[in-house]
Write a protein that holds these residues in place. Structure first.
Motif, PDB file in Angstrom:
ATOM      1  N   VAL A 185       2.210  12.023   1.794  1.00 32.24           N
ATOM      2  CA  VAL A 185       2.212  11.612   0.397  1.00 32.24           C
ATOM      3  C   VAL A 185       3.377  10.645   0.181  1.00 32.24           C
ATOM      4  CG1 VAL A 185       2.301  12.369  -2.004  1.00 32.24           C
ATOM      5  CG2 VAL A 185       1.277  13.854  -0.263  1.00 32.24           C
ATOM      6  N   HIS A 186       3.099   9.495  -0.424  1.00 32.86           N
ATOM      7  CA  HIS A 186       4.143   8.512  -0.695  1.00 32.86           C
ATOM      8  C   HIS A 186       5.138   9.052  -1.719  1.00 32.86           C
ATOM      9  CE1 HIS A 186       2.553   4.876   1.389  1.00 32.86           C
ATOM     10  NE2 HIS A 186       1.432   5.564   1.311  1.00 32.86           N
ATOM     11  N   LYS A 187       6.399   8.655  -1.558  1.00 34.25           N
ATOM     12  CA  LYS A 187       7.416   9.036  -2.532  1.00 34.25           C
ATOM     13  C   LYS A 187       7.022   8.599  -3.936  1.00 34.25           C
ATOM     14  CE  LYS A 187      11.600   8.865   0.321  1.00 34.25           C
ATOM     15  NZ  LYS A 187      12.915   8.186   0.473  1.00 34.25           N
ATOM     16  N   GLU A 188       6.481   7.370  -4.040  1.00 35.27           N
ATOM     17  CA  GLU A 188       6.120   6.829  -5.350  1.00 35.27           C
ATOM     18  C   GLU A 188       5.025   7.664  -6.012  1.00 35.27           C
ATOM     19  OE1 GLU A 188       6.387   5.117  -2.560  1.00 35.27           O
ATOM     20  OE2 GLU A 188       8.174   3.890  -2.978  1.00 35.27           O
ATOM     21  N   GLU A 189       4.101   8.175  -5.208  1.00 34.20           N
ATOM     22  CA  GLU A 189       3.040   9.009  -5.769  1.00 34.20           C
ATOM     23  C   GLU A 189       3.607  10.324  -6.297  1.00 34.20           C
ATOM     24  OE1 GLU A 189      -1.074  11.313  -4.428  1.00 34.20           O
ATOM     25  OE2 GLU A 189      -0.208   9.771  -3.121  1.00 34.20           O
ATOM     26  N   LEU A 190       4.501  10.938  -5.534  1.00 30.28           N
ATOM     27  CA  LEU A 190       5.134  12.171  -5.998  1.00 30.28           C
ATOM     28  C   LEU A 190       5.928  11.922  -7.274  1.00 30.28           C
ATOM     29  CD1 LEU A 190       6.371  13.661  -2.613  1.00 30.28           C
ATOM     30  CD2 LEU A 190       4.609  14.623  -4.093  1.00 30.28           C
TER      31      LEU A 190
END
Length: 216
Positions: A169-174
């Motif tokens: 999971v991308h940091k930006e998505e989290l």
């Protein structure tokens, strides 16, 4: 396109059956939760429209039982219960969509067609990876069988990682899913650190240039 309608209000059910039939759906109707569960198990339906407040078994129990049996037929909850926690409960139990009464019939048809365009996807009621289990409905987390207490945002971060497993999971998505408009990716690293201290450092892996994932 076969639809199972589980609705105990006779006039409402008759209206929905007439409307969906006119739109080209083949509709079967049952009036209680137990009958709905049995029909959904064995009827090979493309989608289920399911009331929550039903005789014999509630809609929540029906969808939770189907998901526990790994039956991923798309389920749209149709109900007069319009609180945000009611909606969250239904989705946590494994429903795919939620529509409150009174509703627009045009919107109902559009929601059903949207569900039918999707491939049925697993929506397990309990998420598990790397020795960690998370029950969204009970808001409970265990690591190797022992309960772990998590703060609300820790819980959300872990839930997103488990739902994505085995993908990263991308940091930006989290950041977007858990904190909304907050523009500080460092907070994700901080909360990953919190989770590692509570769950064990090896359970969450760092994927360089991407983000994080649960260990195999």
């Amino acid at each position: 396109m076969r639809v199972l309608l589980v609705e105990d209000e006779a006039r409402m059910a008759a209206a929905i059956v007439r409307g969906l039939t006119a739109e080209g759906f083949v509709v079967d109707h049952v009036a209680d939760g137990q009958a709905g569960l049995e029909a959904a198990r064995f009827g090979a339906y493309d989608v289920v429209v399911l009331d929550i407040m039903l005789p014999r078994l509630s809609g929540y129990t029906v969808v939770k039982t189907l998901r526990a049996e790994q039956n991923w037929v798309p389920v749209l909850l149709l109900t007069a219960k319009d609180g945000e926690y009611d909606e969250a409960d239904g989705l946590d139990y494994g429903a795919d969509d939620y529509l409150t009464k009174p509703f627009s019939f045009v919107v109902l048809v559009a929601r059903l067609r949207a569900l039918l365009r999707r491939d049925p996807a697993p929506r397990p009621t309990v998420l598990e990876a790397a020795g960690v289990t998370l029950d969204p409905a009970a808001h409970r987390v265990e690591a190797d069988g022992s309960e772990v207490s998590l703060a609300p945002r820790e819980f959300l971060v872990l839930e997103h990682l488990l739902r994505a497993h085995p993908a990263a999971v991308h940091k930006e998505e989290l950041l977007d899913k858990v904190w909304g408009n907050l523009d500080d990716a460092n907070v994700v690293e901080v909360y990953i650190g919190y989770l590692r201290r509570k769950l064990g450092r090896t359970r969450i892996e760092t994927v360089r240039g991407v983000g994080y994932r649960m260990a195999p």
